[in-house]
Motif scaffolding. Structure first.
Motif, PDB file in Angstrom:
ATOM      1  N   ALA A   1       0.842   5.043  -1.713  1.00  0.00           N
ATOM      2  CA  ALA A   1       0.681   6.220  -0.854  1.00  0.00           C
ATOM      3  C   ALA A   1       1.746   7.278  -1.144  1.00  0.00           C
ATOM      4  O   ALA A   1       1.669   8.385  -0.628  1.00  0.00           O
ATOM      5  CB  ALA A   1       0.738   5.799   0.613  1.00  0.00           C
TER       6      ALA A   1
ATOM      7  N   ALA B   1       0.828  -1.211   0.000  1.00  0.00           N
ATOM      8  CA  ALA B   1       0.000   0.000   0.000  1.00  0.00           C
ATOM      9  C   ALA B   1       0.860   1.259   0.000  1.00  0.00           C
ATOM     10  O   ALA B   1       0.543   2.263  -0.652  1.00  0.00           O
ATOM     11  CB  ALA B   1      -0.926  -0.014   1.213  1.00  0.00           C
TER      12      ALA B   1
ATOM     13  N   LEU C   1      -5.189   2.066  -3.489  1.00  0.00           N
ATOM     14  CA  LEU C   1      -4.704   2.335  -2.137  1.00  0.00           C
ATOM     15  C   LEU C   1      -5.841   2.323  -1.115  1.00  0.00           C
ATOM     16  O   LEU C   1      -5.783   1.618  -0.109  1.00  0.00           O
ATOM     17  CB  LEU C   1      -3.983   3.688  -2.111  1.00  0.00           C
ATOM     18  CG  LEU C   1      -3.608   4.235  -0.727  1.00  0.00           C
ATOM     19  CD1 LEU C   1      -2.554   3.350  -0.071  1.00  0.00           C
ATOM     20  CD2 LEU C   1      -3.075   5.672  -0.840  1.00  0.00           C
TER      21      LEU C   1
END
Lengths: 251, 735
Positions: free
Chosen positions: A153, A149, A185
């Protein structure tokens, strides 16, 4: 300046979106480890063209100068990137500087990227928390998932992927790779996943993920090496599934 | 046409969209008060993105027995006792909660095997207290708040004004802040905006040093503008020089303290000028000077100390790598996969800008201007039960101008004389979290709305700013503002950073005044009325010059060494005279300085000694007793509780002679401080190439590590011989 090593830059100037573009050439002294922004800074201290004509300093956007804010994206020798993180030694001269072509020009090298931020609204790119009052820690996340993730980000909304994408133009409303990466995300976060259909809906239309032509330029242009094509593939699958479910629910 | 948030209810303006500004905005919006948010840049591009290492909070998940009290003590001790303690207690108490909140907002903090937040070591503490997201923690926190703000924007609670510049506040006839004047940096239109309260969250002034670790917009221009409108500026002289940055012509790029938190080691070759590459030098021939001198904290001594040591090693001892002003920051012994996960962001920066792989080659670094502990003076209201603050009280974070608030790096109150790493993100967030409800309370209880004020009030102030702009646009001369800025940065960097001497500070002030004259003769080569960058920059430069004087003269007047402020001629901390916040007030003749007592109600001041464990140094406290007894600290000094009356002024009536006597007395008391720069007597340091030369001929140092330039510039000797003094009449109380 004759016996000194110099840098020659060709800069595309434009007073505003309505005015015609023109080129100006500048020559500045070379110093080791210079980046493109330090060339522009040098020019504004003495805004005189290579043929000795006094001019105004070129306008460009910048802020952090260390490749985390995304401001200073432009075309350098035709290739998109951040002008802070692009070193002169890696460019052939004369170095041409142009504004990104997929966004309206504000002035000279500065462009209007507001559509990227508008897209973040459209895809509801946030975790819908109940409020900022103390509700204890967030959900547990496996470090492996966290690492995946985190890649997404790091997107700084710089515009490089849109500039590189053949499907994006001033005449097309394709939402572009950056926003699709953000759907990936937020939909993978335990809380964000609770409203994932809203985001899938936002990228399910004609301007959404299906408009991707699979040129794979985005992932090459991304200064943070975000796996955008993986996100596009995953979101494509999720949108299909979402539409399929909707169909059977009779929506 | 610009849309403005509803004008029927109370409304607030927040200026600045970094961590502090966005947290404040979110809190105010959540309290049901509409917010107009102003920013130079799309808020996602604010300077908070540059913060790397992490955010502190004593969550104590490592079984170490950490607690908010330990965090408070580390912060106060690290700040050399200059911070008001009640606000710091509030910050430390609320740190675990704020980390949880950001976790809930989706920040991708690194995790443990159980999926809990991971914490790492940082400077000035011996606990694992720093939550982090790779080495881009500031970026990740900012993005989370940017996302939440966008959500409020979609819901109509926040209106963003991006690419706008704050020019000044509007005060009503009672002197309360009732709005701002701002300029659209595209159309160049200057416009007034009404608000029942205004919050400045405009960041630090690092760009007065030209090249620093700061983003280019961190000019301090907004803080300077309100300083010139009557806001007090506190502790301006406390500028943090970060020990580890990489030099560049345009910027000095930060290499996070987390590199040392994860085990990175600082060293130089034992043989000065050793020509071998770092990785080829055997262990026995490496001098790990921080570890040797500070066995308890090693590479994780606070920044002021690490910076002075690195500086001394290069400048005084001539032990810099390859004979240059640089030392090694070595990660090559660490597990490569782990450092990619934990430090990836900074490894990437080093690779991109230096072209070497820090996983296999020791990085070469040197200190760089990084952070301002000082800033706008703000109030606080102490909660006598908890020792922290009264949450929700509208006086918290309010400047001395009614209705004008300041949060984040632009204010002064959390870090004392030296900020600990990973406390800045924290102070931005906890202050923003607290300020939001306070501001909401304030605007909801005002007897009349800003909309009841006459338009003439705002028109008048707008006119002032328009005239100012038009005058600048019409300026004819030969000076280039970017060159003047470079001169400012060079003189500030040479003289108002790591090592400070009074003669050089005076010369610096003279130089700043010379620049103030020259900036009136700038050539405005571009007076276009669309996206003009030159005129706003020139305006900012003028503001930078005013702020630079406050910084420089604050340093000149403080004849002691404390935290980041180090004077070889006054090498000891002098609590008797200077356990005080410096307060600068703008006058047309320059800053007027006064002093205010520090709230030391929770932890008694003791001498710092990072060579020893903290508890050991606590037993050394009696040595400082004699100093402490001299302190004039009222038990009632909490700012807001007693209004201005509880505060005792320090500077009043002190003559030069008295001050000197006090210095001598205190010098005899305060000994044994473990964080001294070097064993050399002060005089031996005089001619270091970093600072200026002989007294008669004032030269700017050849410090190409910071300026990126090799050419030394001469200050005007005529100016230097006529420095502005802050002795005597200038050093007066404001009350």
């Amino acid at each position: 300046m004759s016996d000194q090593k110099t840098i020659v830059l060709k800069i595309k100037r434009r007073a505003d979106q309505e005015s015609p573009a023109y080129w100006e050439e500048f020559e500045i002294p070379y110093r080791p480890a210079m980046n493109v922004i330090s060339c522009l800074m040098e020019i504004r201290k003495n805004p005189v063209t290579r043929d000795g004509k006094a001019t105004s300093a070129p306008v460009w956007e910048m802020n952090c100068l260390e490749n985390v804010c995304g401001s200073c994206t432009m075309l350098m020798n035709g290739k998109v990137g951040q002008s802070c993180a692009t070193l002169v030694d890696n460019l052939t001269q004369p170095i041409s500087l142009e504004p990104m072509s997929k966004f309206p020009t504000i002035k000279d090298l500065a462009v209007d990227r507001s559509r990227m931020f508008a897209n973040l609204k459209k895809i509801r790119a946030w975790i819908p928390i109940d409020g900022t009052y103390d509700l204890g820690p967030g959900p547990r996340i496996a470090e492996r998932d966290r690492q995946e993730a985190y890649e997404f980000a790091r997107c700084m909304t710089c515009g490089s992927c849109l500039e590189a994408c053949p499907q994006v133009s001033e005449h097309s409303n394709f939402i572009g790779p950056a926003a699709i990466g953000q759907v990936r995300l937020f939909n993978s976060h335990p809380t964000g996943a609770m409203t994932k259909e809203e985001r899938l809906e936002a990228i399910s239309g004609a301007d959404g993920v299906t408009s991707c032509g699979n040129a794979q330029n985005c992932v090459k242009a991304c200064p943070k090496q975000i796996p955008l094509t993986e996100a596009i593939a995953e979101m494509n699958r999720d949108v299909t599934l979402y539409k399929f479910k909707q169909f059977f629910r009779g929506k | 046409m610009v849309t403005v948030a509803s004008n029927t209810k109370p409304k607030v303006i927040v200026v600045g969209g970094g961590l502090a500004g966005l947290m404040t905005t979110i809190q105010i919006a959540e309290a049901g008060v509409p917010v107009d948010l102003f920013s130079f840049v799309p808020v996602k591009r604010s300077h908070s993105v540059c913060a790397q290492g992490g955010i502190n909070g004593a969550v104590n998940t490592k079984g170490e027995g950490d607690s908010p009290y330990e965090h408070l003590d580390d912060t106060i001790y690290g700040g050399d006792f200059l911070a008001n303690q009640s606000p710091v207690k509030h910050m430390c108490d609320h740190a675990p909660g704020i980390i949880n909140l950001l976790d809930r907002m989706g920040v991708m903090f690194n995790r443990t095997g159980e999926g809990l937040l991971d914490f790492r070591r940082f400077g000035g503490t011996q606990y694992h207290r720093t939550a982090y997201a790779g080495a881009t923690t500031g970026q990740q926190l900012l993005y989370a708040l940017d996302e939440q703000t966008r959500r409020h924007e979609v819901e109509g609670k926040v209106v963003k004004h991006e690419f706008w510049e704050f020019l000044g506040i509007v005060k009503d006839d009672d002197g309360a802040c009732k709005g701002i004047i701002a300029q659209d940096l595209r159309t160049m239109m200057i416009q007034e905006f009404r608000a029942d309260a205004v919050v400045l969250a405009t960041g630090g002034p690092g760009i007065i040093y030209n090249r620093s670790t700061n983003s280019v917009m961190n000019t301090g221009t907004a803080a300077s503008a309100v300083y010139q409108q009557g806001a007090k500026y506190a502790n301006g002289e406390f500028i943090q020089v970060h020990p580890t940055a990489i030099p560049g012509m345009d910027k000095l790029r930060l290499m996070s303290e987390s590199a040392r938190g994860e085990g990175g080691r600082v060293w130089v070759p034992r043989t000065p000028g050793d020509k071998r590459r770092g990785e080829a030098i055997p262990e026995a021939e490496r001098f790990y000077f921080l570890e040797e001198k500070y066995p308890a904290y090693g590479n994780l001594v606070p920044r002021d100390i690490a910076t002075r040591e690195i500086f001394a090693m290069c400048v005084d001892e001539k032990m810099g790598v390859f004979g240059e002003n640089q030392v090694y920051l070595d990660l090559t012994h660490l597990d490569k996969k782990q450092i990619d996960i934990k430090l990836g962001g900074i490894l990437e920066i080093y690779e991109k800008f230096i072209g070497e792989d820090p996983r296999t080659t020791p990085m070469r670094i040197f200190p760089a201007v990084h952070y301002s502990m000082g800033g706008l003076w703000v109030d606080f209201v102490k909660d006598n039960t908890s020792g922290g603050l009264v949450v929700g009280d509208p006086r918290n974070q309010m400047t001395n101008i009614m209705g004008l608030y300041a949060v984040g790096e632009c204010e002064y109150q959390y870090h004392g004389a030296n900020r600990l790493g990973a406390n800045s993100l924290l102070s931005c967030l906890t202050a923003g979290q607290m300020t939001g409800p306070g501001v909401a309370t304030y605007v909801k209880h005002l007897p009349k709305s800003v909309d009841d004020l006459p338009a003439s009030l705002f028109e008048r102030e707008k006119k002032v700013r328009q005239v100012q702009y038009e005058k600048l646009a019409a300026s004819v001369g030969t000076e280039n503002p970017y060159k003047l800025h470079e001169e400012l940065g060079d003189v500030m960097t040479a003289n108002v950073t790591v090592v400070r001497y009074n003669d050089r500070l005076k010369a610096t002030d003279a130089k700043i005044q010379e620049l103030q004259e020259r900036v009136e003769r700038v050539s405005i080569a571009d007076n276009s009325s669309w996206t003009n960058q030159l005129i706003p920059f020139t305006r900012q430069l003028k503001n930078m010059l005013h702020l630079s004087r406050a910084v420089t003269l604050g340093a000149l007047a403080r004849d002691e060494s404390r935290g980041a402020h180090y004077k070889p001629d006054f090498p000891k901390r002098d609590d008797a005279r200077f356990l005080k916040s410096t307060i600068a007030e703008w006058t047309s003749d320059g800053p007027k300085l006064s002093y205010e007592d520090v709230d030391t109600s929770l932890i008694k001041p003791r001498l710092r000694n990072y060579a020893a464990e903290k508890n050991e140094s606590e037993t050394a406290a009696p040595e400082a007793e004699s100093v402490k007894e001299k302190l004039v600290v009222s038990t009632n000094t909490s700012h807001g509780t007693n209004g201005a009356n509880g505060k005792e002024s320090f500077g009043t009536g002190l003559t030069g002679a008295t001050r000197q006597e006090m210095q001598i007395a205190a010098g005899a008391d305060a000994n044994g401080s473990g964080d001294q720069l070097s064993t050399r007597p002060p005089e031996a340091r005089r001619d270091s190439p970093y600072s200026l030369g002989a007294k008669e001929e004032i030269r700017i140092a050849d410090d190409n590590w910071l300026t990126g330039a090799n050419d030394a510039a001469d200050a005007d000797p005529a100016k230097a011989s006529n420095p502005v003094s802050v002795e005597g009449e200038k050093l007066v109380s404001t009350r």
